[in-house]
Design a protein around this motif. Structure first.
Motif, PDB file in Angstrom:
ATOM      1  N   THR A 202      -0.030   2.154  -6.196  1.00 50.60           N
ATOM      2  CA  THR A 202       0.139   2.165  -4.883  1.00 50.60           C
ATOM      3  C   THR A 202      -0.565   3.518  -4.225  1.00 50.60           C
ATOM      4  O   THR A 202       0.309   4.912  -4.538  1.00 50.60           O
ATOM      5  CB  THR A 202       1.652   1.986  -3.946  1.00 50.60           C
ATOM      6  OG1 THR A 202       2.082   0.956  -4.556  1.00 50.60           O
ATOM      7  CG2 THR A 202       1.688   2.186  -2.827  1.00 50.60           C
ATOM      8  N   PRO A 204      -0.414   5.878  -1.136  1.00 45.82           N
ATOM      9  CA  PRO A 204       0.483   6.138   0.033  1.00 45.82           C
ATOM     10  C   PRO A 204      -0.445   5.992   1.176  1.00 45.82           C
ATOM     11  O   PRO A 204      -1.831   6.251   1.423  1.00 45.82           O
ATOM     12  CB  PRO A 204       1.202   7.504  -0.014  1.00 45.82           C
ATOM     13  CG  PRO A 204       0.008   8.259  -0.989  1.00 45.82           C
ATOM     14  CD  PRO A 204      -0.585   6.896  -2.005  1.00 45.82           C
ATOM     15  N   LYS A 205       0.063   5.439   2.518  1.00 49.00           N
ATOM     16  CA  LYS A 205      -0.404   5.696   3.788  1.00 49.00           C
ATOM     17  C   LYS A 205      -0.925   7.095   4.141  1.00 49.00           C
ATOM     18  O   LYS A 205      -0.283   7.927   3.723  1.00 49.00           O
ATOM     19  CB  LYS A 205       0.423   5.043   4.811  1.00 49.00           C
ATOM     20  CG  LYS A 205       1.647   5.818   5.298  1.00 49.00           C
ATOM     21  CD  LYS A 205       2.341   5.309   6.128  1.00 49.00           C
ATOM     22  CE  LYS A 205       3.662   6.003   6.475  1.00 49.00           C
ATOM     23  NZ  LYS A 205       4.605   5.278   7.597  1.00 49.00           N
ATOM     24  N   GLU A 222      -3.039   5.789  11.725  1.00 44.07           N
ATOM     25  CA  GLU A 222      -2.324   5.551  10.157  1.00 44.07           C
ATOM     26  C   GLU A 222      -3.306   4.834   9.338  1.00 44.07           C
ATOM     27  O   GLU A 222      -3.974   3.851  10.181  1.00 44.07           O
ATOM     28  CB  GLU A 222      -1.217   4.898  10.226  1.00 44.07           C
ATOM     29  CG  GLU A 222       0.104   5.902  10.485  1.00 44.07           C
ATOM     30  CD  GLU A 222       1.528   5.297  10.199  1.00 44.07           C
ATOM     31  OE1 GLU A 222       2.294   5.925   9.856  1.00 44.07           O
ATOM     32  OE2 GLU A 222       1.563   4.079  10.399  1.00 44.07           O
ATOM     33  N   GLN A 225      -0.536   1.901   3.427  1.00 44.16           N
ATOM     34  CA  GLN A 225      -0.777   1.835   1.690  1.00 44.16           C
ATOM     35  C   GLN A 225      -1.476   0.896   1.291  1.00 44.16           C
ATOM     36  O   GLN A 225      -1.572  -0.222   1.763  1.00 44.16           O
ATOM     37  CB  GLN A 225       0.765   2.006   1.414  1.00 44.16           C
ATOM     38  CG  GLN A 225       1.402   0.668   1.443  1.00 44.16           C
ATOM     39  CD  GLN A 225       2.934   0.937   0.845  1.00 44.16           C
ATOM     40  OE1 GLN A 225       3.285   1.995   0.618  1.00 44.16           O
ATOM     41  NE2 GLN A 225       3.438  -0.159   0.154  1.00 44.16           N
ATOM     42  N   THR A 227      -2.475  -1.240  -2.470  1.00 49.68           N
ATOM     43  CA  THR A 227      -2.018  -1.372  -3.764  1.00 49.68           C
ATOM     44  C   THR A 227      -3.481  -1.669  -4.974  1.00 49.68           C
ATOM     45  O   THR A 227      -4.335  -2.435  -4.317  1.00 49.68           O
ATOM     46  CB  THR A 227      -1.264  -2.676  -4.182  1.00 49.68           C
ATOM     47  OG1 THR A 227       0.065  -2.197  -3.197  1.00 49.68           O
ATOM     48  CG2 THR A 227      -0.764  -2.720  -5.492  1.00 49.68           C
TER      49      THR A 227
END
Length: 275
Positions: A202, A204-205, A222, A225, A227
């Motif tokens: 993952t 992260p954002k 933003e 996130q 995957t």
């Protein structure tokens, strides 16, 4: 800051001093020329515009700007006027300006303070993300664009370490574009992701907190996130010391330290999987 010069008679040998202010970063914007009617009289207008970025709080004083020029038709070529109007040296000055620069809000540092009229955060990938194997590079570009802020003042886009994926950032690309209202700064970060182990990861954002100068409030830009599923290296069961073909991989700049390290890492990761 705009310095506007209006003149109805011919000017020659016109000069202005260099525009400089202590404690202020200055970006010169494109000069504009046009005509304007005032009280029934036509004037030529020259506008010199500057984007100012103060580095300290308090009173910012802009002293008078002085123009020196020669007036009178034909003055620059012959020194006299066909209508017996002698040329004349003139010296005029603008008024002094004063601006109060407010302090950065509590809890903010100069490196994290991002005031802008508009801010956009975007990303793009050079690869498809649905069939990625160990050792294959993933190239991610993150672009931050802000209206009313120079590129040099945009914050670094930080990426947290991810176990199982090595990240190699390139040197950021900084550009400035000028518009009628001022300046648009743009910062582009390029990162090479080299997975070293199969699995699901993952990312992260990415968040940028900025101050909306139009609406006078904080905003948050933003990237969500993401995957990634990393598959085992291709032909991982075949013993070989040869490196995988790079024909279908992105081309790295050999002068870039981050890219060269990423290429070296591809080789190491491939050899580890094949031994």
């Amino acid at each position: 800051y705009t310095l506007r010069i209006l003149y109805a008679t011919e000017l020659s040998n016109a000069s202005l001093p260099a525009f400089e202010l202590d404690g202020v970063d200055i970006k010169t914007l494109p000069e504009q020329r046009y005509q304007r009617i005032l009280d029934g009289r036509s004037y030529n207008v020259i506008e010199r515009r500057y984007a100012l970025f103060p580095n300290k709080q308090g009173e910012l004083r802009i002293p008078p700007q002085e123009l020196n020029a020669t007036t009178g038709a034909g003055a620059s070529r012959f020194g006299f006027s066909p209508f017996n109007q002698r040329s004349q040296l003139i010296r005029i000055a603008s008024g002094e300006q004063s601006i109060t620069v407010k302090p950065i809000p509590d809890g903010q540092t100069i490196s994290d303070w991002v005031p802008a009229e508009h801010l956009v955060l975007t990303e793009s990938w050079a690869n498809k993300l649905d069939n990625v194997h160990v050792g294959e590079p993933l190239i991610r570009k993150i672009q931050l664009s802000a209206e009313g802020l120079s590129a040099a003042r945009l914050p670094e886009i930080r990426m947290a370490d991810i176990a199982g994926i090595n990240i190699y950032p390139e040197k950021p690309e900084l550009t400035n574009d000028t518009i009628d209202k001022g300046i648009i700064g743009q910062r582009t970060e390029t990162l090479a992701f080299i997975p070293t182990q199969p699995g699901t990861y993952t990312l992260p954002k990415v968040s940028i907190k900025w101050w909306d100068t139009l609406n006078k409030r904080y905003q948050l830009a933003e990237l969500p996130q993401k995957t990634l599923t990393i598959l085992p290296a291709v032909n991982s069961g075949v013993a070989s010391t040869d490196l995988p073909s790079m024909n279908n991989q992105p081309v790295f700049d050999s002068n870039s330290v981050g890219s060269q390290n990423a290429v070296n890492e591809i080789g190491r990761a491939s050899c580890r999987e094949r031994v």
